[in-house]
Write a protein that holds these residues in place. Structure first.
Motif, PDB file in Angstrom:
ATOM      1  N   MET A   1      -7.416 -16.694 -37.788  1.00  0.00           N
ATOM      2  CA  MET A   1      -6.483 -17.632 -37.601  1.00  0.00           C
ATOM      3  C   MET A   1      -6.162 -18.055 -36.234  1.00  0.00           C
ATOM      4  O   MET A   1      -5.945 -17.253 -35.476  1.00  0.00           O
ATOM      5  CB  MET A   1      -5.038 -17.056 -38.081  1.00  0.00           C
ATOM      6  CG  MET A   1      -5.126 -17.077 -39.849  1.00  0.00           C
ATOM      7  SD  MET A   1      -3.623 -16.313 -40.583  1.00  0.00           S
ATOM      8  CE  MET A   1      -3.927 -14.764 -39.910  1.00  0.00           C
ATOM      9  N   SER A   2      -6.688 -19.383 -35.656  1.00  0.00           N
ATOM     10  CA  SER A   2      -6.636 -19.572 -34.251  1.00  0.00           C
ATOM     11  C   SER A   2      -6.144 -20.745 -34.247  1.00  0.00           C
ATOM     12  O   SER A   2      -6.377 -21.771 -35.134  1.00  0.00           O
ATOM     13  CB  SER A   2      -8.020 -19.565 -33.731  1.00  0.00           C
ATOM     14  OG  SER A   2      -8.550 -18.018 -33.725  1.00  0.00           O
ATOM     15  N   SER A   3      -5.446 -21.173 -33.078  1.00  0.00           N
ATOM     16  CA  SER A   3      -5.035 -22.256 -32.736  1.00  0.00           C
ATOM     17  C   SER A   3      -6.044 -23.078 -31.775  1.00  0.00           C
ATOM     18  O   SER A   3      -6.939 -22.442 -31.128  1.00  0.00           O
ATOM     19  CB  SER A   3      -3.655 -22.282 -31.926  1.00  0.00           C
ATOM     20  OG  SER A   3      -3.916 -21.751 -30.598  1.00  0.00           O
ATOM     21  N   ILE A   4      -6.111 -24.500 -31.635  1.00  0.00           N
ATOM     22  CA  ILE A   4      -7.187 -25.070 -31.143  1.00  0.00           C
ATOM     23  C   ILE A   4      -6.367 -26.327 -30.083  1.00  0.00           C
ATOM     24  O   ILE A   4      -5.460 -26.851 -30.759  1.00  0.00           O
ATOM     25  CB  ILE A   4      -8.263 -25.912 -31.698  1.00  0.00           C
ATOM     26  CG1 ILE A   4      -8.881 -24.887 -32.777  1.00  0.00           C
ATOM     27  CG2 ILE A   4      -9.230 -26.832 -30.998  1.00  0.00           C
ATOM     28  CD1 ILE A   4      -9.797 -25.521 -33.893  1.00  0.00           C
ATOM     29  N   THR A   5      -6.716 -26.347 -28.902  1.00  0.00           N
ATOM     30  CA  THR A   5      -6.117 -27.375 -28.199  1.00  0.00           C
ATOM     31  C   THR A   5      -7.219 -28.184 -27.147  1.00  0.00           C
ATOM     32  O   THR A   5      -8.042 -27.542 -26.815  1.00  0.00           O
ATOM     33  CB  THR A   5      -5.088 -26.829 -26.970  1.00  0.00           C
ATOM     34  OG1 THR A   5      -4.181 -25.883 -27.651  1.00  0.00           O
ATOM     35  CG2 THR A   5      -4.447 -27.754 -26.187  1.00  0.00           C
ATOM     36  N   LEU A   6      -7.057 -29.644 -27.494  1.00  0.00           N
ATOM     37  CA  LEU A   6      -7.741 -30.540 -27.080  1.00  0.00           C
ATOM     38  C   LEU A   6      -6.816 -31.014 -25.744  1.00  0.00           C
ATOM     39  O   LEU A   6      -5.968 -31.590 -25.989  1.00  0.00           O
ATOM     40  CB  LEU A   6      -8.254 -31.459 -27.958  1.00  0.00           C
ATOM     41  CG  LEU A   6      -8.843 -31.258 -29.155  1.00  0.00           C
ATOM     42  CD1 LEU A   6      -9.549 -32.198 -29.948  1.00  0.00           C
ATOM     43  CD2 LEU A   6     -10.163 -29.923 -28.799  1.00  0.00           C
ATOM     44  N   GLU A   7      -7.356 -30.937 -24.473  1.00  0.00           N
ATOM     45  CA  GLU A   7      -6.750 -31.613 -23.244  1.00  0.00           C
ATOM     46  C   GLU A   7      -7.415 -32.630 -22.605  1.00  0.00           C
ATOM     47  O   GLU A   7      -8.723 -32.409 -22.128  1.00  0.00           O
ATOM     48  CB  GLU A   7      -6.237 -30.445 -22.429  1.00  0.00           C
ATOM     49  CG  GLU A   7      -5.325 -29.482 -23.069  1.00  0.00           C
ATOM     50  CD  GLU A   7      -5.012 -28.444 -21.775  1.00  0.00           C
ATOM     51  OE1 GLU A   7      -5.631 -28.330 -20.705  1.00  0.00           O
ATOM     52  OE2 GLU A   7      -4.077 -27.435 -22.045  1.00  0.00           O
ATOM     53  N   ASN A   8      -7.086 -33.862 -22.902  1.00  0.00           N
ATOM     54  CA  ASN A   8      -7.716 -35.082 -22.135  1.00  0.00           C
ATOM     55  C   ASN A   8      -9.403 -35.021 -22.253  1.00  0.00           C
ATOM     56  O   ASN A   8     -10.051 -35.121 -21.406  1.00  0.00           O
ATOM     57  CB  ASN A   8      -7.485 -35.077 -20.514  1.00  0.00           C
ATOM     58  CG  ASN A   8      -5.970 -34.991 -20.434  1.00  0.00           C
ATOM     59  OD1 ASN A   8      -5.467 -33.876 -19.982  1.00  0.00           O
ATOM     60  ND2 ASN A   8      -5.126 -35.786 -20.863  1.00  0.00           N
ATOM     61  N   ILE A   9      -9.954 -34.908 -23.653  1.00  0.00           N
ATOM     62  CA  ILE A   9     -11.147 -34.684 -23.873  1.00  0.00           C
ATOM     63  C   ILE A   9     -11.845 -36.209 -23.701  1.00  0.00           C
ATOM     64  O   ILE A   9     -11.083 -37.267 -24.365  1.00  0.00           O
ATOM     65  CB  ILE A   9     -11.643 -34.128 -25.067  1.00  0.00           C
ATOM     66  CG1 ILE A   9     -11.296 -32.763 -25.163  1.00  0.00           C
ATOM     67  CG2 ILE A   9     -12.943 -34.375 -25.623  1.00  0.00           C
ATOM     68  CD1 ILE A   9     -11.996 -31.833 -24.372  1.00  0.00           C
ATOM     69  N   GLY A  10     -13.018 -36.034 -23.069  1.00  0.00           N
ATOM     70  CA  GLY A  10     -13.799 -37.436 -23.121  1.00  0.00           C
ATOM     71  C   GLY A  10     -15.144 -37.192 -23.388  1.00  0.00           C
ATOM     72  O   GLY A  10     -15.503 -36.138 -22.933  1.00  0.00           O
ATOM     73  N   LYS A  11     -15.882 -38.157 -23.906  1.00  0.00           N
ATOM     74  CA  LYS A  11     -17.233 -37.974 -24.143  1.00  0.00           C
ATOM     75  C   LYS A  11     -18.008 -39.653 -23.944  1.00  0.00           C
ATOM     76  O   LYS A  11     -17.722 -40.418 -24.679  1.00  0.00           O
ATOM     77  CB  LYS A  11     -17.610 -37.698 -25.538  1.00  0.00           C
ATOM     78  CG  LYS A  11     -18.917 -37.484 -25.862  1.00  0.00           C
ATOM     79  CD  LYS A  11     -19.686 -36.454 -25.178  1.00  0.00           C
ATOM     80  CE  LYS A  11     -21.210 -36.380 -25.711  1.00  0.00           C
ATOM     81  NZ  LYS A  11     -21.973 -35.494 -24.552  1.00  0.00           N
ATOM     82  N   SER A  12     -18.966 -39.386 -23.104  1.00  0.00           N
ATOM     83  CA  SER A  12     -19.455 -40.620 -22.693  1.00  0.00           C
ATOM     84  C   SER A  12     -20.998 -40.505 -22.766  1.00  0.00           C
ATOM     85  O   SER A  12     -21.756 -39.301 -22.275  1.00  0.00           O
ATOM     86  CB  SER A  12     -19.050 -41.268 -21.560  1.00  0.00           C
ATOM     87  OG  SER A  12     -19.950 -42.357 -21.091  1.00  0.00           O
ATOM     88  N   TYR A  13     -21.910 -41.444 -23.297  1.00  0.00           N
ATOM     89  CA  TYR A  13     -23.298 -41.135 -23.456  1.00  0.00           C
ATOM     90  C   TYR A  13     -23.926 -42.020 -22.280  1.00  0.00           C
ATOM     91  O   TYR A  13     -25.150 -42.363 -22.286  1.00  0.00           O
ATOM     92  CB  TYR A  13     -23.722 -41.481 -24.771  1.00  0.00           C
ATOM     93  CG  TYR A  13     -23.218 -40.628 -25.774  1.00  0.00           C
ATOM     94  CD1 TYR A  13     -24.104 -39.188 -26.288  1.00  0.00           C
ATOM     95  CD2 TYR A  13     -22.244 -40.757 -26.872  1.00  0.00           C
ATOM     96  CE1 TYR A  13     -23.442 -38.655 -27.178  1.00  0.00           C
ATOM     97  CE2 TYR A  13     -22.087 -40.025 -27.716  1.00  0.00           C
ATOM     98  CZ  TYR A  13     -22.596 -38.913 -27.788  1.00  0.00           C
ATOM     99  OH  TYR A  13     -22.011 -37.908 -28.790  1.00  0.00           O
ATOM    100  N   GLY A  14     -23.157 -42.378 -21.437  1.00  0.00           N
ATOM    101  CA  GLY A  14     -23.717 -43.211 -20.001  1.00  0.00           C
ATOM    102  C   GLY A  14     -24.024 -44.691 -20.547  1.00  0.00           C
ATOM    103  O   GLY A  14     -23.385 -45.107 -21.843  1.00  0.00           O
TER     104      GLY A  14
END
Length: 366
Positions: A1-14
């Protein structure tokens, strides 16, 4: 049992096109069953793959229990096999040359788990998922639903603290999907693992999740419980995307005049809307009542008369298509209306069931 935090995630393929994921921040609590919901191409699978470690974000951080497993600025990247996460793909990804038992024990063998412990774990998981009798068969000899159970068993055998599911039910027929939904809810209740489930099927999200995150074009639109998402949509996109039948949208065009628009404008004039301009109003089909309005209800309900376009039985309920001011308007009847096409029928809507949106299509609260 774990928590997950996403902080200002970005994904660009160019390239010059928009980013696949743009500045995504979200908190997933321990033992939460979160569904990433949205249309194809909205970025939900890319988000899941970044959590799993199969994709590298171009910005931001991912933390598990407060510890970063990915940080672009700090140069941190924990490889997938070190994250203690289980991933089930949409296409099952079973080894065709291995028996069902060999598939289920595959991860345990890679971990060099002791034989006695490995056998006990595999027996327990296969029995729980009802596939023990297929232990010596090969994947090609099983149905799609049975193969899905094998993929789940292989993942559960590793006892991951986080379970990631990428549209695992999309290849199953309707009956098997119902069975597997019940199986997933049972697994979540018994194991207490944190589950992140990707789907484009809002019905799956509503029936499975404790929390739903609605995405569109790489951006998070709303996070909330199924009731919040359905009853208090943050914007028109969420209101129109969630619902087994599409929400009825009434455009509040200044130059248009009709009995329904006249009633809406009269009702809205009695509410303090903080200067917001209402551009459209939504009414869910199940909120539309059929029949004459009771005495004394005129001030709090929209009432009208409409011609019936069609009546569609769905087994236990009937979808009634109405022609309201020249637009198609849907209602759901729990009893057979026993009306024919072209007949005139009364309908009404309580003002509490109105969803109001401004010019930017954001929700305006009454």
């Amino acid at each position: 049992m774990s928590s997950i935090t996403l902080e200002n995630i970005g994904k660009s393929y160019g390239g010059s096109g928009p980013a696949a994921i743009g500045n995504l921040s979200m908190e997933i609590g321990k033992s939460e069953f979160l569904c990433l919901l949205g249309p194809s191409g909205c970025g939900k699978t890319t988000t899941l793959r970044m959590i799993a470690g199969l994709e590298h974000p171009t910005d931001g951080r991912i933390l598990v229990d407060g510890k970063p497993i990915v940080s672009v600025e700090e140069g941190i990247f924990t490889v997938p096999e070190k994250r203690n996460m289980g991933l089930v793909f949409q296409n099952y990804a079973l080894w065709p040359h291995m028996t069902i038992r060999q598939n289920v024990e595959f991860g345990l063998k890679l971990r060099k788990t002791a034989t006695v412990e490995c056998d006990a774990t595999v027996d327990r998981v296969m029995t729980k998922l009802g596939i023990a009798k297929y232990a010596n068969r090969y994947p090609a000899q099983l149905s799609g639903g049975q193969q899905q159970r094998v993929a789940l068993a292989r993942m559960l055998a590793l006892n991951p603290s986080i379970i990631l599911l990428d549209e695992p039910l999309s290849n199953l027929d309707a009956k098997l999907r119902l069975e597997m939904r019940a199986e997933l809810k049972r697994i979540h209740a018994e194991a207490g693992s944190t589950i992140v489930f990707v789907t484009h099927d809002q019905w799956e999200a509503m029936t499975l999740a404790t929390t739903i995150a609605v995405m569109s074009e790489g951006e998070l639109q709303q996070v909330g419980t199924p009731d919040d998402i359905y009853e208090r949509p943050a914007n028109r996109f969420v209101a129109e995307f969630v619902g087994s039948l599409p929400i009825n949208i009434i455009e509040m065009n200044a130059g248009q005049s009709s009995p329904l628009l006249g009633w809406l404008k009269t009702v809205l004039a009695h509410f303090e809307l903080s200067g917001a301009t209402i551009a459209s109003a939504g009414v869910r089909p199940e909120a539309v009542r059929l029949g004459a309005l009771a005495d004394g209800e005129a001030t709090r309900c929209a009432a009208g008369r409409s011609a019936i376009i069609d009546v569609v039985p769905t087994g236990g309920s009937w979808i009634v298509e109405l022609d309201v001011d020249g637009s198609r308007f849907l209602a759901i009847a729990t009893e057979n209306p026993r009306r024919a096409k072209g007949e005139i029928i009364h309908f009404w809507v309580e003002r509490e069931h109105l969803h109001l949106f401004d010019r930017e299509k954001k929700r305006v609260a009454l």
